[in-house]
Write a protein that holds these residues in place. Structure first.
Motif, PDB file in Angstrom:
ATOM      1  N   GLU A 128      34.090  44.168  51.875  1.00 16.56           N
ATOM      2  CA  GLU A 128      33.400  43.188  52.710  1.00 16.56           C
ATOM      3  C   GLU A 128      34.384  42.275  53.428  1.00 16.56           C
ATOM      4  O   GLU A 128      33.990  41.287  54.057  1.00 16.56           O
ATOM      5  N   GLY A 129      35.684  42.595  53.299  1.00 14.22           N
ATOM      6  CA  GLY A 129      36.697  41.765  53.941  1.00 14.22           C
ATOM      7  C   GLY A 129      36.919  40.447  53.240  1.00 14.22           C
ATOM      8  O   GLY A 129      37.417  39.487  53.841  1.00 14.22           O
ATOM      9  N   LEU A 130      36.564  40.387  51.953  1.00 16.75           N
ATOM     10  CA  LEU A 130      36.695  39.155  51.174  1.00 16.75           C
ATOM     11  C   LEU A 130      37.806  39.276  50.143  1.00 16.75           C
ATOM     12  O   LEU A 130      38.184  40.382  49.738  1.00 16.75           O
ATOM     13  N   GLN A 131      38.291  38.131  49.679  1.00 15.68           N
ATOM     14  CA  GLN A 131      39.353  38.104  48.685  1.00 15.68           C
ATOM     15  C   GLN A 131      38.785  38.375  47.297  1.00 15.68           C
ATOM     16  O   GLN A 131      37.838  37.714  46.871  1.00 15.68           O
ATOM     17  N   PRO A 132      39.348  39.336  46.563  1.00 14.86           N
ATOM     18  CA  PRO A 132      38.884  39.579  45.198  1.00 14.86           C
ATOM     19  C   PRO A 132      39.091  38.346  44.319  1.00 14.86           C
ATOM     20  O   PRO A 132      39.969  37.512  44.586  1.00 14.86           O
ATOM     21  N   LEU A 133      38.300  38.242  43.282  1.00 16.53           N
ATOM     22  CA  LEU A 133      38.411  37.105  42.376  1.00 16.53           C
ATOM     23  C   LEU A 133      39.632  37.258  41.477  1.00 16.53           C
ATOM     24  O   LEU A 133      39.930  38.347  40.990  1.00 16.53           O
ATOM     25  N   ASN A 134      40.305  36.163  41.259  1.00 13.75           N
ATOM     26  CA  ASN A 134      41.429  36.130  40.328  1.00 13.75           C
ATOM     27  C   ASN A 134      40.891  35.728  38.957  1.00 13.75           C
ATOM     28  O   ASN A 134      40.839  34.545  38.606  1.00 13.75           O
ATOM     29  N   ILE A 135      40.456  36.728  38.206  1.00 12.37           N
ATOM     30  CA  ILE A 135      39.921  36.492  36.860  1.00 12.37           C
ATOM     31  C   ILE A 135      41.077  36.661  35.883  1.00 12.37           C
ATOM     32  O   ILE A 135      41.597  37.762  35.706  1.00 12.37           O
ATOM     33  N   ILE A 136      41.492  35.584  35.255  1.00 11.80           N
ATOM     34  CA  ILE A 136      42.693  35.653  34.428  1.00 11.80           C
ATOM     35  C   ILE A 136      42.392  36.003  32.972  1.00 11.80           C
ATOM     36  O   ILE A 136      43.297  36.390  32.226  1.00 11.80           O
ATOM     37  N   SER A 137      41.139  35.876  32.561  1.00 15.09           N
ATOM     38  CA  SER A 137      40.779  36.224  31.191  1.00 15.09           C
ATOM     39  C   SER A 137      39.275  36.166  31.020  1.00 15.09           C
ATOM     40  O   SER A 137      38.570  35.574  31.834  1.00 15.09           O
ATOM     41  N   THR A 138      38.787  36.781  29.977  1.00 16.98           N
ATOM     42  CA  THR A 138      37.414  36.552  29.532  1.00 16.98           C
ATOM     43  C   THR A 138      37.462  36.070  28.092  1.00 16.98           C
ATOM     44  O   THR A 138      38.355  36.443  27.329  1.00 16.98           O
ATOM     45  N   PHE A 139      36.523  35.209  27.740  1.00 17.32           N
ATOM     46  CA  PHE A 139      36.353  34.730  26.368  1.00 17.32           C
ATOM     47  C   PHE A 139      35.004  35.293  25.909  1.00 17.32           C
ATOM     48  O   PHE A 139      33.958  34.833  26.374  1.00 17.32           O
TER      49      PHE A 139
END
Length: 349
Positions: A128-139
């Motif tokens: 979609e021409g958007l920036q991917p999310l910077n997910i650094i971890s999940t709890f």
């Protein structure tokens, strides 16, 4: 669930109990679990949002920045993704919410939903021409990413393929509120063991998934006979610990039991799904109590230090003490005699 990637700086601040090394301030995104009542009520979008808010209100709602709410009457790869996950991911990207790194806090089936997100969000957003999310971890609290045997039983009964005796009826009723029928099994199908373990089992995103696990039932032990090994009343340890295979496990560790006893655990999990790191275990915490605000006893550590994929380390302070009554050594997280599981974890944020 916590503290991770290259751009993440580890702060020196500590919890008042000096339990955890802090991981800095990062936006928190909540992903809730199964809400059985929705299978019958089938709420609209407004109802889904209201239910999502109520799900977390006891503790985590006031400590989060965003939520991804989804309806239990739908399937993960279906309307849950197209009508609920995708719009929220798009919003998070457009708002640059995760520019400095987000942490997803999940509970139960939210673990499985988030695994699907981790495997797809980059491609979806880039397309979609958007920036991917910077997910650094999940709890991940009480993670159901490995499925639940109760879901297999519920779907089987709903489709008329199981014997619904009095014990099973009571177990399913306590867990779900009512016996499901073939018209409203929704995400229960994704929670079946074989199905759950086939949903994005090896996501491309190398996101550390830190686990917090309970070993007590809120259902008077009625559901436990249907769950192999140790369980929290809804999911077995193989799922909540993040084991690579389903099985009869008695701990997330090979060296410490759920109750903190330091001893060889012959049935402890030794092989995990990619990037899954069990950290805290509490034998007094049931499935829902892990994200609540009620103290349910001391907590132990499956590992006092975990090396993550980015080379950083998360550590927890523990103390060992000898019990003459049990003639054994027990290990507990410092401060857990007063702090709840969620309070201990929230310090990481």
């Amino acid at each position: 669930m916590r503290k991770l990637l290259p751009m993440l700086s580890l702060a020196a601040a500590t919890f008042s109990f000096s339990t955890f090394a802090a991981i800095g301030n990062h936006p928190v995104v909540l992903v809730h679990g199964l809400q059985p009542g929705q299978l019958a009520s089938q709420p609209n979008a407004d109802g889904v949002r209201a239910d999502g808010e109520a799900y977390w209100e006891e503790f985590w709602l006031a400590r989060a920045d965003e939520r991804i709410d989804w309806p239990s009457q739908e399937r993960i790869a279906g309307k849950i993704s197209s009508d609920y996950i995708w719009p929220k991911l798009k919003q998070l990207s457009q708002n640059n919410t995760c520019a400095n790194g987000c942490i997803f806090v999940t509970h139960s089936t939210g673990d499985l939903v988030t695994r699907y997100i981790l495997d797809n969000q980059e491609n979806w957003l880039l397309n979609e021409g958007l920036q991917p999310l910077n997910i650094i971890s999940t709890f991940d609290f009480a993670g159901a990413g490995g499925g639940s045997e109760l879901a297999d039983l519920a779907v089987n009964v709903a489709e008329g393929g199981g014997v619904l005796n009095a014990t099973l009826r009571l177990a399913l009723s306590l867990w779900m509120g009512e016996i499901p029928n073939s018209e409203n099994t929704g995400v229960l199908n994704d929670l079946k063991i074989s199905n759950a373990r086939q949903i994005a089992p090896f996501p491309d995103a190398r996101v550390p998934r830190v686990r917090f696990v309970g070993d007590d039932s809120e259902y008077f032990g009625v559901t436990s006979p249907f769950l192999p090994g140790h369980d929290d009343g809804v999911v077995s340890a193989h799922s909540s610990c993040g084991a690579s295979t389903a099985g009869d496990f008695n701990s997330c560790s090979r060296s410490v039991a759920f109750d903190g006893k330091v001893a060889n655990q012959s049935r402890g999990v030794s092989s995990f799904m990619p990037q899954h790191y069990p950290m805290l275990m509490g034998d007094g915490y049931g499935h829902g109590e892990l994200i609540g605000n009620s103290h349910q006893g001391k907590v132990t550590a499956a590992d006092s230090a975990i090396s993550l994929g980015n080379g950083q380390t998360v550590s927890v302070n523990t103390s060992d003490s000898w019990s003459w009554w049990n003639w054994a050594t027990f290990r507990y997280v410092d401060g857990s005699q007063n702090a709840t599981m969620s309070e201990l974890v929230s310090d990481l944020l």
